[in-house]
Design an enzyme around this catalytic site. Structure first.
Site, PDB file in Angstrom:
ATOM      1  N   GLU A  28       0.820  -1.204   0.000  1.00  0.00           N
ATOM      2  CA  GLU A  28       0.000   0.000   0.000  1.00  0.00           C
ATOM      3  C   GLU A  28       0.861   1.264   0.000  1.00  0.00           C
ATOM      4  OE1 GLU A  28      -1.786   1.310   3.801  1.00  0.00           O
ATOM      5  OE2 GLU A  28      -1.257  -0.694   4.544  1.00  0.00           O
ATOM      6  N   ARG A  57      -2.313  10.803   7.381  1.00  0.00           N
ATOM      7  CA  ARG A  57      -2.226  10.152   6.077  1.00  0.00           C
ATOM      8  C   ARG A  57      -3.562  10.210   5.330  1.00  0.00           C
ATOM      9  NH1 ARG A  57      -0.331   4.271   6.706  1.00  0.00           N
ATOM     10  NH2 ARG A  57      -0.189   4.405   4.424  1.00  0.00           N
ATOM     11  N   ARG A  62      -5.661   5.691  -0.536  1.00  0.00           N
ATOM     12  CA  ARG A  62      -4.514   4.792  -0.723  1.00  0.00           C
ATOM     13  C   ARG A  62      -4.511   4.248  -2.149  1.00  0.00           C
ATOM     14  NH1 ARG A  62      -4.197   6.623   3.676  1.00  0.00           N
ATOM     15  NH2 ARG A  62      -3.797   5.570   5.681  1.00  0.00           N
ATOM     16  N   HIS A 121     -10.472   4.490   3.027  1.00  0.00           N
ATOM     17  CA  HIS A 121      -9.662   3.685   3.950  1.00  0.00           C
ATOM     18  C   HIS A 121     -10.028   2.205   3.884  1.00  0.00           C
ATOM     19  CE1 HIS A 121      -7.593   2.634   7.819  1.00  0.00           C
ATOM     20  NE2 HIS A 121      -6.741   3.573   7.352  1.00  0.00           N
TER      21      HIS A 121
END
Length: 204
Positions: free
Chosen positions: A164, A175, A179, A194
């Protein structure tokens, strides 16, 4: 008197005899005349064939009767050339028409997941893809770590298959929730919630 008549008679007999000898000699020197022979069957057949050929062949035409021909062979080729040009015009596309093969669009789903194109990704995701291709450096130490796929949202693979990477969220102090997950076979997935859902990134 009797002697004179006898002399005249002897002379006449000699003249007649000489004339007969001369006639016989001339007649004996003439070639023997042969009777005219009848024409052979083959000669008759040949004569008939020649006559038939002479009757069947058309008489030679005089210069006045000859049909005039075109002065140039191009006059005979004109219809063919016109037909060929028309066929070529029908087959060729109009000027300015595009002949390029249209680009095949992305499929709607891959691996059971919806597809997202590069144009649909946020610019930060494109930056992350560029870092992945270069091999870093990445902004967070967690980038490049193994993604466990615990939720099994992605196709099941052996452990360590997925990794990831963070997609920076502007204004976020952490963050964030975005992703990119990369598979060992080159697969790329994007999530902006997420890991709750994924979309397969389409790279033509």
């Amino acid at each position: 008197m009797k002697r004179m008549s006898r002399g005249f008679g002897g002379l006449l007999a000699f003249v007649i005899a000489a004339a007969l000898v001369i006639v016989w000699w001339r007649w004996s020197e003439r070639p023997a005349s042969t009777p005219p022979s009848e024409p052979s069957p083959l000669a008759i057949v040949a004569t008939d064939a020649n006559a038939a050929t002479a009757h069947s062949s058309p008489p030679a035409s005089s210069p006045q009767e000859q049909v005039a021909v075109p002065a140039s062979a191009d006059a005979l080729k004109t219809p063919t050339n016109a037909t060929t040009s028309a066929a070529a015009s029908a087959e060729s596309p109009p000027t300015g028409a595009s002949t390029a093969t249209p680009t095949r669009g992305p499929p709607e789903r891959i691996d059971g997941l919806p597809v997202i194109t590069l144009d649909e990704l946020p610019p930060e995701a494109l930056d992350t893809l560029a870092l992945i291709e270069r091999g870093g450096p990445f902004p967070f130490r967690q980038d490049g770590t193994i993604f466990q796929n615990r939720e099994r949202r992605l196709p099941l693979k052996p452990a360590g298959y997925y990794r990831e990477y963070t997609v920076i969220t502007p204004g976020a102090s952490t963050r964030g929730a975005r992703r990119i997950v990369a598979g060992a076979g080159g697969e790329l997935y994007y999530t902006d919630d997420h890991y709750a859902s994924f979309r397969r990134i389409w790279k033509p």
